[in-house]
Design a protein around this motif. Structure first.
Motif, short mmCIF file in Angstrom:
data_model
loop_
_atom_site.label_atom_id
_atom_site.label_comp_id
_atom_site.label_asym_id
_atom_site.label_seq_id
_atom_site.Cartn_x
_atom_site.Cartn_y
_atom_site.Cartn_z
N GLU A 53 6.36 0.97 -6.21
CA GLU A 53 6.97 1.33 -7.49
C GLU A 53 8.42 0.87 -7.56
O GLU A 53 8.90 0.39 -8.60
N GLU A 81 -2.98 -2.60 -3.94
CA GLU A 81 -2.74 -1.77 -2.76
C GLU A 81 -3.38 -2.30 -1.49
O GLU A 81 -3.19 -1.71 -0.43
N ASP A 124 0.80 -1.22 0.00
CA ASP A 124 0.00 0.00 0.00
C ASP A 124 0.84 1.27 0.00
O ASP A 124 0.30 2.37 -0.20
N ALA A 160 2.93 3.55 -2.03
CA ALA A 160 3.08 3.72 -3.47
C ALA A 160 4.56 3.78 -3.88
O ALA A 160 4.95 3.17 -4.89
N LYS A 161 5.40 4.47 -3.12
CA LYS A 161 6.81 4.58 -3.47
C LYS A 161 7.51 3.23 -3.35
O LYS A 161 8.30 2.84 -4.21
#
Length: 256
Positions: A16, A33, A10, A12-13
């Motif tokens: 990615e 997520e 969950d 995001a960084k």
């Protein structure tokens, strides 16, 4: 070795970063997520591996592993966790996770562990079964002859049936636990280093942590010891590793 991988994270960084490193390895990556979406993705895609964060909304990573194993889905699971207590790690492995990494972690180490799990779990098609006459009844695997069963006091390990018992009581072991116990039962009293036990678990891959061995040992103690916090069978040799002994012999030696 290209694989279809679901990453459930969950942050995001973080997600990615993991996605980029795995795609650089040639894998197809789906990022979700939350736990519920992770379950849906696994059911729909039947991926080769799941990278699963423990702390997620909806359903956390432990719930996801529990449900996947209850559904008899054998997809390998690499858990990512900010928790580092022994109980948390034991619970993850108890539920069916194949490996774990504690945050923060090196993305290069993560890709190496992914390679190890894929290599360990990806097998060719099973050979065609031998033809059996219709009149021949199905039979269970034969028990190993007495001279091939490994015994250490009341502990009994049957390699052919993949069975373990203590004083006649069956003990359920994961494949990793069985490998460790079989190796140690074959040489009772010998001190096994973590490196030696890692060889039993995953071969000679340097990216699997010795901490994995410690967790498996703690899990085994819960299953084969009367008092897991005061082990009498699976004993720590401080600074070296572990050894498997007969508690009855230990008592006799201590009183002599």
């Amino acid at each position: 070795m290209c694989a279809n991988i679901v990453v459930a994270e969950d942050d995001a960084k973080q997600a990615e970063l993991v996605r980029r490193y795995l795609e650089h390895e040639g894998h197809a990556v789906t990022v979700v997520e939350d736990g519920r979406t992770a379950l849906e993705s696994v059911r729909h895609q039947e991926p080769d591996l799941v990278v699963l964060d423990v702390m997620m909304p909806g359903a956390d990573g432990l719930d996801v592993v529990r449900i996947l194993r209850a559904e008899r889905r054998e997809v390998p699971v690499l858990m990512l966790t900010a928790r580092s207590t022994e109980d948390d790690l034991l619970l993850g492995l108890d539920l069916g996770a194949d490996d774990y990494m504690t945050k923060p972690f090196s993305p290069r180490e993560l890709t190496a562990r992914v390679r190890t799990l894929l290599r360990r779990n990806r097998r060719g098609p099973d050979p065609a079964p031998a033809t059996v006459p219709a009149s021949a009844p199905a039979s269970e695997p034969e028990a190993a002859p007495d001279d091939e069963v490994l015994t250490v006091g009341a502990l009994r390990v049957d390699p052919l049936r993949h069975e373990v018992s203590v004083a006649g009581t069956p003990v359920e072991c994961t494949p990793g636990e069985f490998r460790i116990l079989s190796a140690m039962a074959a040489e009772p009293g010998r001190v096994f280093t973590r490196a030696r036990l890692l060889d039993e678990l995953h071969g000679f891959d340097k990216y699997i942590s010795g901490r994995t061995v410690d967790v498996h040992v703690m899990n085994l103690r819960k299953k084969i010891e009367r008092a897991p916090r005061r082990p009498a069978r699976l004993i720590t040799v401080f600074g070296v590793g572990y050894k498997l002994t007969d508690p009855a012999k230990n008592v006799r030696h201590a009183s002599s």
